[in-house]
Design an enzyme around this catalytic site. Sequence first.
Site, short mmCIF file in Angstrom:
data_model
loop_
_atom_site.label_atom_id
_atom_site.label_comp_id
_atom_site.label_asym_id
_atom_site.label_seq_id
_atom_site.Cartn_x
_atom_site.Cartn_y
_atom_site.Cartn_z
N LYS A 1 32.02 -11.98 18.51
CA LYS A 1 31.68 -12.84 19.94
C LYS A 1 33.18 -12.73 20.87
O LYS A 1 34.19 -12.36 20.68
CB LYS A 1 31.92 -14.43 19.41
CG LYS A 1 31.72 -15.32 20.60
CD LYS A 1 32.07 -16.79 19.76
CE LYS A 1 31.95 -18.00 21.01
NZ LYS A 1 31.77 -19.18 20.44
N SER B 1 27.78 -22.20 21.33
CA SER B 1 28.24 -21.17 22.29
C SER B 1 28.39 -19.69 21.87
O SER B 1 28.53 -18.65 22.53
CB SER B 1 29.73 -21.60 23.04
OG SER B 1 30.69 -21.34 21.71
N SER C 1 28.99 -24.66 17.56
CA SER C 1 28.87 -23.38 18.44
C SER C 1 28.49 -22.26 17.39
O SER C 1 27.99 -21.18 17.92
CB SER C 1 30.02 -22.93 19.13
OG SER C 1 30.26 -23.87 20.09
#
Lengths: 67, 479
Positions: free
Chosen positions: B87, B165, B189
Amino acid sequence: MSSSLTRREWTALFAASPLLSQSAAKPAPENTAPVPGKAVADVQKTSQRLAEIELPMNVEPAFRFAV
Amino acid sequence: MPKSKLDQSVLPFATIGQLNEALRNRDISCVELTKFFSKRLEKLGPTYNALACLLGKEPHWAAKDVDDDIKSERFRGALQGIPYGAKDLLAVAKYPTTWGAKPFADQVFDYNATVIDRLAEKKAILIGKLSMIELAGGGDYGSASASLQGPCLNPWNTSYWSGGSSSGSGAAVAAGLVPFALGSETSGSILTPACFCGVSGLRPTYGLVSRRGAMSLSWTLDKIGVLARSAEDCGLVLHAIAGSDDDDPGSAHQSFHYAPEYYGQFQDLKAGYAEIDFAEWPDESLRPAFANALAIVKSVCPSMVEAKLPDFPYRPVISCIIDAEAASIFEQFIRSGRVDQLADRRQIEGLKASMNYSAVDYLKAMRVRSQIQAAFRDLFESLDLLIAPTRLSLPDRADLPFDETEPTRPDRKGVVSGLVQAGNLCGLPALTVPCGFVNGLPIGLAIVGRPFSENRILAFGREFQQRSDFHKQHPALPV
């Protein structure tokens, strides 16, 4: 040089000065644009909801986060 | 194209164990494998808006080292030579770390996040950074477009969102662009994109995995975790990234050794669930698939007991904590007006409004949090696990603002309502595994345990996946 400040007052003054000078050297520019109502209302609603919760005085905040 | 003896068509969706075996058997070289996944990520990553940044030559050199090791029969564990993505909230030296946000598009750190270094020590090969919701969604957001790369599309149906996310991490694993990916969770997330993308996702106990080098959204809630093909793969990656870190003030200074074989007795396991969570709380179209999933769960663990979450206002508590901590972390960013460069209007307004919380609000939320933690300690005195649907609805459309209409749900509550918030407030580990499909989109099952009980929840997830094949299915991909 004479001074009317006590030794304790001088110490306090010197101890405080680095912090003062830092904040004076780098003032945070302020974004003054108004925040639209819904987001502010949501925060107020959350605050209100929290305020309604009654807790005994001896309840401390969480200090550990995996329990 | 790889000159390997291995059938290429099996590579994109192979597990870590299968890829590691192929490397050890010299069915494929690590250079070939790395090139294979790098090309897929480069070609297909932008199709889903999942790719933030492809790494340059470093993966190739790291792969050559692995090949040298394997030629000399220096085997270094399950992750040796396995490509992966991270990420874009994690610092990777000399490459942009944008946090998914335009105002940070040029940000470059000169060090790696601890988790990146730990995977490098195990000889895993970082090939790219993956897209995310800007600033991990601090301040809330109103659509899938709240990302520097645009809306991350769900590989199962590109009209839908991949979840956030850790959006790119979910999409990239689902589309077979990387065998596994790192993500992060403050409140949902990892679990949400893993669920929406039909992959396995592990949120570790707070403090088990170092956050050094990760963007802070909430010091007391942020966790780094894994999205992968199976519970087994999540365990293998956690084994590599977990452990004490003096440079992370939140480190629990605990280690983790993946050993699910010691937790494989489910006959006497006390698993809590609520029938209503599967039968009445999910959207109607999802209920038959959840009923089927529950039947599999009950076949694993016949001694399940009805459970109910303690009654607390989880959402306002966690909202206040995340918002107040994020407002402090991003104070200069908000006050300077740079916040206005974010993509999502709701997020801009939310971050600005978060500055209005008082110290009394924050401390009240943290005091209620300590009561929630005490109630969960009591709950887990009599239970080993909590099991519930991960999400009650299918993903939102990728091209429309999120539907904020509150769906009609039963008044009576079981486990699922508040489980994401409560689990994060208590720092509990959670695993989501795919447990069915509705209209071609995956749904997921969440397994939550006591702090540091990762082996138990992973063992349960592994058993569920031995009795089902949802995790082995993959989307049809563009040619």
